[in-house]
Design a protein around this motif. Structure first.
Motif, PDB file in Angstrom:
ATOM      1  N   SER A 166     -31.224 -26.346 -15.612  1.00 22.00           N
ATOM      2  CA  SER A 166     -31.441 -25.057 -16.291  1.00 22.00           C
ATOM      3  C   SER A 166     -31.036 -25.132 -17.759  1.00 22.00           C
ATOM      4  O   SER A 166     -31.720 -24.600 -18.634  1.00 22.00           O
ATOM      5  CB  SER A 166     -30.646 -23.966 -15.575  1.00 22.00           C
ATOM      6  N   LEU A 167     -29.918 -25.837 -18.036  1.00 22.78           N
ATOM      7  CA  LEU A 167     -29.464 -25.980 -19.420  1.00 22.78           C
ATOM      8  C   LEU A 167     -30.479 -26.762 -20.253  1.00 22.78           C
ATOM      9  O   LEU A 167     -30.796 -26.394 -21.389  1.00 22.78           O
ATOM     10  CB  LEU A 167     -28.113 -26.679 -19.440  1.00 22.78           C
ATOM     11  N   LEU A 168     -31.026 -27.837 -19.684  1.00 26.86           N
ATOM     12  CA  LEU A 168     -32.015 -28.624 -20.410  1.00 26.86           C
ATOM     13  C   LEU A 168     -33.282 -27.813 -20.672  1.00 26.86           C
ATOM     14  O   LEU A 168     -33.892 -27.918 -21.741  1.00 26.86           O
ATOM     15  CB  LEU A 168     -32.350 -29.891 -19.619  1.00 26.86           C
ATOM     16  N   GLU A 169     -33.704 -27.005 -19.702  1.00 23.69           N
ATOM     17  CA  GLU A 169     -34.873 -26.142 -19.920  1.00 23.69           C
ATOM     18  C   GLU A 169     -34.629 -25.182 -21.071  1.00 23.69           C
ATOM     19  O   GLU A 169     -35.501 -24.968 -21.924  1.00 23.69           O
ATOM     20  CB  GLU A 169     -35.186 -25.378 -18.645  1.00 23.69           C
ATOM     21  N   ASP A 170     -33.423 -24.597 -21.119  1.00 23.41           N
ATOM     22  CA  ASP A 170     -33.094 -23.677 -22.221  1.00 23.41           C
ATOM     23  C   ASP A 170     -33.125 -24.401 -23.564  1.00 23.41           C
ATOM     24  O   ASP A 170     -33.579 -23.853 -24.580  1.00 23.41           O
ATOM     25  CB  ASP A 170     -31.710 -23.054 -21.996  1.00 23.41           C
ATOM     26  N   VAL A 171     -32.634 -25.658 -23.586  1.00 23.60           N
ATOM     27  CA  VAL A 171     -32.627 -26.424 -24.837  1.00 23.60           C
ATOM     28  C   VAL A 171     -34.045 -26.677 -25.326  1.00 23.60           C
ATOM     29  O   VAL A 171     -34.380 -26.460 -26.497  1.00 23.60           O
ATOM     30  CB  VAL A 171     -31.885 -27.761 -24.639  1.00 23.60           C
ATOM     31  N   SER A 213     -38.467 -25.570 -29.079  1.00 25.19           N
ATOM     32  CA  SER A 213     -39.879 -25.233 -29.276  1.00 25.19           C
ATOM     33  C   SER A 213     -40.025 -23.932 -30.053  1.00 25.19           C
ATOM     34  O   SER A 213     -40.855 -23.820 -30.958  1.00 25.19           O
ATOM     35  CB  SER A 213     -40.580 -25.117 -27.916  1.00 25.19           C
ATOM     36  N   ALA A 214     -39.205 -22.942 -29.704  1.00 26.65           N
ATOM     37  CA  ALA A 214     -39.262 -21.662 -30.425  1.00 26.65           C
ATOM     38  C   ALA A 214     -38.859 -21.839 -31.880  1.00 26.65           C
ATOM     39  O   ALA A 214     -39.452 -21.237 -32.787  1.00 26.65           O
ATOM     40  CB  ALA A 214     -38.355 -20.637 -29.738  1.00 26.65           C
ATOM     41  N   MET A 215     -37.849 -22.686 -32.145  1.00 26.36           N
ATOM     42  CA  MET A 215     -37.436 -22.933 -33.521  1.00 26.36           C
ATOM     43  C   MET A 215     -38.536 -23.633 -34.301  1.00 26.36           C
ATOM     44  O   MET A 215     -38.773 -23.345 -35.477  1.00 26.36           O
ATOM     45  CB  MET A 215     -36.163 -23.782 -33.533  1.00 26.36           C
ATOM     46  N   VAL A 246     -25.265 -22.447 -29.453  1.00 22.57           N
ATOM     47  CA  VAL A 246     -24.598 -21.940 -28.250  1.00 22.57           C
ATOM     48  C   VAL A 246     -24.854 -22.861 -27.065  1.00 22.57           C
ATOM     49  O   VAL A 246     -23.953 -23.148 -26.264  1.00 22.57           O
ATOM     50  CB  VAL A 246     -25.080 -20.502 -27.945  1.00 22.57           C
ATOM     51  N   LEU A 247     -26.086 -23.359 -26.919  1.00 27.21           N
ATOM     52  CA  LEU A 247     -26.395 -24.285 -25.827  1.00 27.21           C
ATOM     53  C   LEU A 247     -25.612 -25.588 -25.969  1.00 27.21           C
ATOM     54  O   LEU A 247     -25.178 -26.184 -24.972  1.00 27.21           O
ATOM     55  CB  LEU A 247     -27.904 -24.567 -25.803  1.00 27.21           C
ATOM     56  N   ARG A 248     -25.447 -26.051 -27.184  1.00 27.68           N
ATOM     57  CA  ARG A 248     -24.649 -27.252 -27.413  1.00 27.68           C
ATOM     58  C   ARG A 248     -23.217 -27.052 -26.951  1.00 27.68           C
ATOM     59  O   ARG A 248     -22.621 -27.926 -26.288  1.00 27.68           O
ATOM     60  CB  ARG A 248     -24.677 -27.599 -28.901  1.00 27.68           C
ATOM     61  N   GLU A 249     -22.659 -25.890 -27.279  1.00 28.14           N
ATOM     62  CA  GLU A 249     -21.295 -25.599 -26.844  1.00 28.14           C
ATOM     63  C   GLU A 249     -21.211 -25.470 -25.326  1.00 28.14           C
ATOM     64  O   GLU A 249     -20.225 -25.894 -24.709  1.00 28.14           O
ATOM     65  CB  GLU A 249     -20.801 -24.315 -27.527  1.00 28.14           C
TER      66      GLU A 249
END
Length: 500
Positions: free
Chosen positions: A92-97, A102-104, A139-142
């Motif tokens: 799930s974390l990788l999907e969010d990353v 992609s959005a960025m 935030v995802l990195r943290e």
């Protein structure tokens, strides 16, 4: 009997420890716990039978072995469920990353697209989107760092403290920037307040100086205001078009014109031009109808020049000024047949002043790099082709590269063209201010051999006595003058000669 009770106590302790070490919200965990409870409850009758003295012998040992095997299997299942849950969380974390990256990327592409054509609002929205996606990635990195460092025993209070600390680390730089911007805004507000007070004092002084002194008193007041505030401060304060702002813009036109004239004259000297012959050609153009080749030294109609050798720059500045101010009385310099100033004059005046405010702080080179075919770009192209003849350019630079680029709608990146753009921008801003005022300024120009009138004319040559001697007449005009709606006059600059 003692052994059976001991085995059940060990089983209860193992199951309880497993539940505490691996807390899961999965329904499978709940059902397994219920199964354990059911198993324990169903075992109670046997316990009661043993209490009544029934001895089962070897069956008792077999039952104990079965219970021990069940407990060990339960522990293995709980560990497998915990590993599976961690794997799902990592996926799930990788999907969010990937989604955030992609959005960025999409937001950054929108930011690039907003540069051409230039769209400030679209740029602002895209910039906000890029910053938001960067924050999400941070935030995802943290989250990944915290998850990697979390002990499997799960100390949730420690995790919460780490989350709060990490969040503060992410937010702290933005808070510092916000505080710095707030301090800058306060400083700018204070500066604007002080400048407004100075402007009020200057306006009051100018009004008091007007009195019975007529236009002369007003002129003194305005000159004092310029000495107190300065040109840049007057332009920074002005929120509405005013005669004082127009006068300040005219001063900028003169300074830019002088700078470009000096550069052009230097190039002529380096190209070994006959400056005297060129001056005679310019003088002839002021006495007759100007033509495209009027600058050409071969088109000589005057035997001797009225301009002294060290005053050639005034003749050249006169030529440049005449080309730039041609068509100044029309709302688009006759580049098209627009009649907006007649059909909707109030709205047109507001639009002109808005354009003035938007453009006055812009670098003309950067503006034309983004919008080369805008109205200002067309104006620059038209005036360059009028001021710099192909033969002149070839003589100065040895090629026609500037003309080639300008003719195709581009704008060269050179020192010479940058100096030219300085004059073009100053005249364009003056033109916007002229059509912002109600009524619009009335342009006038001193004619050749006219009597010198100090109320409307200003000599470009300074005399030793400080005053213009009697009997001086206009040799040729250098730059035009304007009559403003409040009765004041922007004097025309002229080159004076003694009456023959």
């Amino acid at each position: 009997m003692t052994r059976k009770v001991s085995n059940f106590s060990d089983l209860i302790q193992r199951v309880t420890a497993s539940c505490l070490l691996h807390p899961l919200a999965d329904t499978r965990y709940d059902s397994s716990c219920e199964k354990d409870d059911k198993f324990l409850y169903e075992s109670e009758p046997n316990m009661g039978a043993d209490d009544d003295g029934e001895d089962e012998g070897d069956g008792e040992d077999e039952e104990d072995d079965e219970i021990d095997g069940y407990g060990e299997g339960k522990m293995v299942n709980l560990k497998a469920l915990g590993e599976k849950k961690k794997l799902k969380q990592m996926e799930s974390l990788l999907e969010d990353v990937f989604e955030s990256v992609s959005a960025m990327k999409r937001a950054y592409m929108s930011l690039q697209e907003a540069h051409c054509p230039w769209d400030p609002e679209k740029m602002r929205v895209a910039d906000v989107a890029v910053v938001a996606e960067l924050r999400k990635v941070a935030v995802l990195r943290e989250r990944f760092r915290r998850r990697r460092g979390v002990d499997e025993n799960g100390r949730r209070r420690k995790v919460r403290r780490r989350e709060a600390a990490s969040l503060r680390e992410v937010v702290a730089p933005y808070e510092a920037v916000v505080e710095e911007l707030k301090r800058e805004v306060k400083a700018k507000d204070l500066e604007v307040h002080n400048l407004k007070e100075k402007l009020d004092n200057v306006v009051t002084l100018s009004s008091n100086g007007g009195g019975s002194g007529g236009s002369g008193g007003k002129k003194v007041g305005r000159s004092q205001s310029k000495r107190k505030l300065g040109l840049s401060q007057i332009q920074a304060i002005a929120a509405t078009p005013s005669p004082e702002l127009f006068e300040a813009a005219m001063l900028q036109v003169r300074e830019a014109s002088k700078s470009f004239t000096s550069l052009l004259l230097s190039l002529m000297h380096n190209a070994h031009w006959d400056i005297t012959a060129a001056v005679r050609s310019i003088e002839a153009a002021t006495a007759t109808t100007a033509t495209k080749d009027s600058y050409n030294p071969s088109a000589i109609t005057i035997a001797t020049s009225i301009v002294s050798a060290h005053h050639a720059k005034y003749a050249l500045e006169s030529y440049i000024s005449r080309k730039f101010f041609q068509g100044f009385d029309h709302e688009t310099f006759y580049m098209d047949g627009s009649l907006s100033s007649l059909l909707n004059p109030d709205q047109f005046r507001r639009d002109c002043f808005t354009q003035y405010h938007d453009m006055k702080s812009m670098d003309p080179t950067e503006l034309l790099g983004i919008l080369p075919s805008c109205h200002f770009g067309k104006f620059c192209s038209q005036k360059y082709l009028a001021v710099v003849h192909p033969k002149m350019e070839e003589s100065l630079f040895g090629n026609l590269e500037h003309h080639r680029q300008v003719s195709t709608g581009s704008h060269p990146r050179s020192q010479f063209y940058n100096e030219f753009l300085g004059v073009a921008k100053a005249v364009w801003l003056l033109h916007l201010l002229a059509f912002s005022l109600d009524p619009s300024p009335s342009q006038f120009e001193a004619s050749r051999c006219a009597e010198f009138h100090p109320q409307y004319m200003e000599s470009v040559v300074r005399f030793s006595s400080g005053r213009v001697p009697v009997g001086q007449i206009v040799g040729f005009p250098v730059s035009p003058g304007f009559k403003l709606g409040n009765g004041s006059v922007v004097k025309a600059r002229v080159y004076l000669i003694a009456r023959a």
